[in-house]
Design a protein around this motif. Sequence first.
Motif, PDB file in Angstrom:
ATOM      1  N   LEU A 135      10.071  -0.966   6.734  1.00 51.54           N
ATOM      2  CA  LEU A 135       8.480  -0.776   7.186  1.00 51.54           C
ATOM      3  C   LEU A 135       8.416  -2.036   8.352  1.00 51.54           C
ATOM      4  O   LEU A 135       8.093  -2.928   8.315  1.00 51.54           O
ATOM      5  N   LEU A 136       8.345  -1.329   9.689  1.00 47.12           N
ATOM      6  CA  LEU A 136       8.023  -2.318  10.522  1.00 47.12           C
ATOM      7  C   LEU A 136       6.999  -1.822  11.558  1.00 47.12           C
ATOM      8  O   LEU A 136       7.651  -1.353  13.027  1.00 47.12           O
ATOM      9  N   PRO A 137       5.777  -1.634  11.868  1.00 49.41           N
ATOM     10  CA  PRO A 137       5.413  -1.431  13.038  1.00 49.41           C
ATOM     11  C   PRO A 137       5.361  -2.296  13.498  1.00 49.41           C
ATOM     12  O   PRO A 137       5.655  -3.377  14.062  1.00 49.41           O
ATOM     13  N   ARG A 157       0.893   4.144  13.864  1.00 51.93           N
ATOM     14  CA  ARG A 157       0.099   5.478  14.064  1.00 51.93           C
ATOM     15  C   ARG A 157       0.223   6.700  13.193  1.00 51.93           C
ATOM     16  O   ARG A 157      -0.093   7.893  13.520  1.00 51.93           O
ATOM     17  N   HIS A 158       0.895   5.997  11.993  1.00 54.50           N
ATOM     18  CA  HIS A 158       0.699   6.776  10.562  1.00 54.50           C
ATOM     19  C   HIS A 158      -0.340   6.362   9.612  1.00 54.50           C
ATOM     20  O   HIS A 158       0.333   4.996   9.422  1.00 54.50           O
ATOM     21  N   ASP A 159      -1.006   7.075   9.078  1.00 53.59           N
ATOM     22  CA  ASP A 159      -1.423   6.869   7.929  1.00 53.59           C
ATOM     23  C   ASP A 159      -0.488   6.799   7.106  1.00 53.59           C
ATOM     24  O   ASP A 159       0.596   6.413   6.496  1.00 53.59           O
ATOM     25  N   VAL A 160      -1.001   6.370   6.080  1.00 54.79           N
ATOM     26  CA  VAL A 160       0.150   6.253   4.797  1.00 54.79           C
ATOM     27  C   VAL A 160       0.628   7.107   4.026  1.00 54.79           C
ATOM     28  O   VAL A 160       1.907   7.087   3.496  1.00 54.79           O
ATOM     29  N   ALA A 161      -0.475   7.986   3.668  1.00 55.54           N
ATOM     30  CA  ALA A 161       0.050   9.553   3.252  1.00 55.54           C
ATOM     31  C   ALA A 161       1.371   9.984   4.214  1.00 55.54           C
ATOM     32  O   ALA A 161       2.794  10.050   3.988  1.00 55.54           O
ATOM     33  N   SER A 162       1.516  10.405   5.549  1.00 58.39           N
ATOM     34  CA  SER A 162       2.434  10.751   6.219  1.00 58.39           C
ATOM     35  C   SER A 162       3.577   9.236   6.527  1.00 58.39           C
ATOM     36  O   SER A 162       4.849   9.501   6.812  1.00 58.39           O
ATOM     37  N   THR A 163       3.422   8.013   6.345  1.00 58.20           N
ATOM     38  CA  THR A 163       4.343   7.080   6.281  1.00 58.20           C
ATOM     39  C   THR A 163       5.429   7.021   4.743  1.00 58.20           C
ATOM     40  O   THR A 163       6.349   7.288   4.669  1.00 58.20           O
ATOM     41  N   THR A 217       0.898  -1.472   0.024  1.00 58.94           N
ATOM     42  CA  THR A 217       0.078   0.198   0.256  1.00 58.94           C
ATOM     43  C   THR A 217       0.613   1.261   0.184  1.00 58.94           C
ATOM     44  O   THR A 217       0.761   2.390  -0.561  1.00 58.94           O
ATOM     45  N   VAL A 218       1.603   1.073   0.777  1.00 63.61           N
ATOM     46  CA  VAL A 218       2.813   2.737   0.992  1.00 63.61           C
ATOM     47  C   VAL A 218       3.704   2.172  -0.547  1.00 63.61           C
ATOM     48  O   VAL A 218       3.514   3.623  -1.150  1.00 63.61           O
ATOM     49  N   ALA A 219       4.496   1.566  -0.573  1.00 62.27           N
ATOM     50  CA  ALA A 219       4.713   1.426  -1.906  1.00 62.27           C
ATOM     51  C   ALA A 219       4.006   2.188  -3.055  1.00 62.27           C
ATOM     52  O   ALA A 219       4.814   2.598  -4.143  1.00 62.27           O
ATOM     53  N   ARG A 220       2.657   1.742  -3.290  1.00 59.45           N
ATOM     54  CA  ARG A 220       1.984   1.815  -4.650  1.00 59.45           C
ATOM     55  C   ARG A 220       1.761   3.191  -4.109  1.00 59.45           C
ATOM     56  O   ARG A 220       2.469   4.065  -5.678  1.00 59.45           O
ATOM     57  N   TYR A 221       1.217   4.085  -2.766  1.00 58.79           N
ATOM     58  CA  TYR A 221       1.054   5.402  -3.015  1.00 58.79           C
ATOM     59  C   TYR A 221       2.707   6.476  -2.934  1.00 58.79           C
ATOM     60  O   TYR A 221       2.189   6.831  -3.530  1.00 58.79           O
ATOM     61  N   TRP A 222       3.398   5.842  -2.789  1.00 60.61           N
ATOM     62  CA  TRP A 222       4.818   6.382  -2.629  1.00 60.61           C
ATOM     63  C   TRP A 222       5.550   7.010  -4.759  1.00 60.61           C
ATOM     64  O   TRP A 222       5.881   7.729  -4.910  1.00 60.61           O
ATOM     65  N   ALA A 223       4.763   5.643  -5.433  1.00 56.82           N
ATOM     66  CA  ALA A 223       5.270   5.829  -6.244  1.00 56.82           C
ATOM     67  C   ALA A 223       4.229   6.624  -7.453  1.00 56.82           C
ATOM     68  O   ALA A 223       5.105   7.242  -8.370  1.00 56.82           O
ATOM     69  N   GLN A 224       2.914   6.812  -7.192  1.00 57.38           N
ATOM     70  CA  GLN A 224       1.744   7.196  -7.485  1.00 57.38           C
ATOM     71  C   GLN A 224       2.274   8.568  -7.323  1.00 57.38           C
ATOM     72  O   GLN A 224       2.244   9.679  -8.613  1.00 57.38           O
ATOM     73  N   ALA A 264      13.696   8.906   4.409  1.00 54.16           N
ATOM     74  CA  ALA A 264      14.660   7.479   4.721  1.00 54.16           C
ATOM     75  C   ALA A 264      15.377   8.045   3.957  1.00 54.16           C
ATOM     76  O   ALA A 264      16.500   7.780   3.403  1.00 54.16           O
ATOM     77  N   VAL A 265      14.924   7.576   1.968  1.00 53.90           N
ATOM     78  CA  VAL A 265      15.157   7.940   0.874  1.00 53.90           C
ATOM     79  C   VAL A 265      16.891   9.042   0.947  1.00 53.90           C
ATOM     80  O   VAL A 265      17.755   8.922   0.377  1.00 53.90           O
ATOM     81  N   SER A 266      16.117  10.464   1.126  1.00 55.93           N
ATOM     82  CA  SER A 266      16.790  10.960   1.123  1.00 55.93           C
ATOM     83  C   SER A 266      18.041  10.587   1.725  1.00 55.93           C
ATOM     84  O   SER A 266      19.290  11.231   1.718  1.00 55.93           O
ATOM     85  N   ARG A 267      18.466  10.355   3.159  1.00 62.21           N
ATOM     86  CA  ARG A 267      19.269  10.569   3.663  1.00 62.21           C
ATOM     87  C   ARG A 267      20.134   9.335   3.651  1.00 62.21           C
ATOM     88  O   ARG A 267      21.179   9.501   3.201  1.00 62.21           O
ATOM     89  N   SER A 268      19.863   8.303   2.780  1.00 60.35           N
ATOM     90  CA  SER A 268      20.339   6.756   2.475  1.00 60.35           C
ATOM     91  C   SER A 268      21.424   8.166   1.064  1.00 60.35           C
ATOM     92  O   SER A 268      22.115   7.730   0.698  1.00 60.35           O
TER      93      SER A 268
END
Length: 230
Positions: A159-161, A206-212, A63-70, A219-223
């Motif tokens: 990603l580890l809730p 405790r984060h929704d998809v958008a905030s995640t 879900t997060v990967a699809r949202y991030w990519a879109q 995290a990608v920027s830091r990497s």
Amino acid sequence: MRQAGGMPTPPPVPLDGGTGYVQLPPGQMVPAPAPAPGMAMPDAHHAGVAVLLIGPAGAGKTTVARYWAQRRQVPTAHISLDDVREWVRAGFADPRTGWDDRSEAQYRLARRTCGFAARNFLANGISCILDDAVFPDRPAVGLGGWKRHVGPGLIPVVLLPGLDVVLERNAERSGTRRLSDEEVATIHGRMAGWYGSGLPIIDNSRHDVASTARMLDDAVSRSLTSPPQW
């Protein structure tokens, strides 16, 4: 031109941009980044990247990967290992029936297929994000395999809730992707080994998809600025 028997000779495959096909150059497609000291943090929303999103079943990886990519500002593909693994219809090795050599072989084949797809997208100027449940206690098969398939510049993010969240989300899944509570708990426990690994870890309990997704951007920027050692 015609082949023997009167059949027309198929035209050669063009290698220009008009077909969307670019011949893959030899070697690794994603070189390891070498940031210069003192440079500003790159904007991950616009950078061309290959990201591997790691997490247990029910973490929300797909879900997060699809949202991030879109929602990125550059062309980006989402490549789901489970989607590719389920391309096998007859003879599908269902992990719910137990792990065996056939299951392992199909997972490895899916990873190689995803790696080729990632390199092909990257060669055509399209970033990508892959998602997979990679275990820290199997480095040769997991991260080592992804590095071989995609390249040393692949950016892994975990990603580890919490376990309670993972169990709740897993209960909402269906088909071959829904696992037993016992199996989910075991996988989650093994994933805890990523703490202390040096990889960026996002607790999205405790984060929704958008905030995640925004946390993933950070995290990608830091990497990109300071690549993790893996």
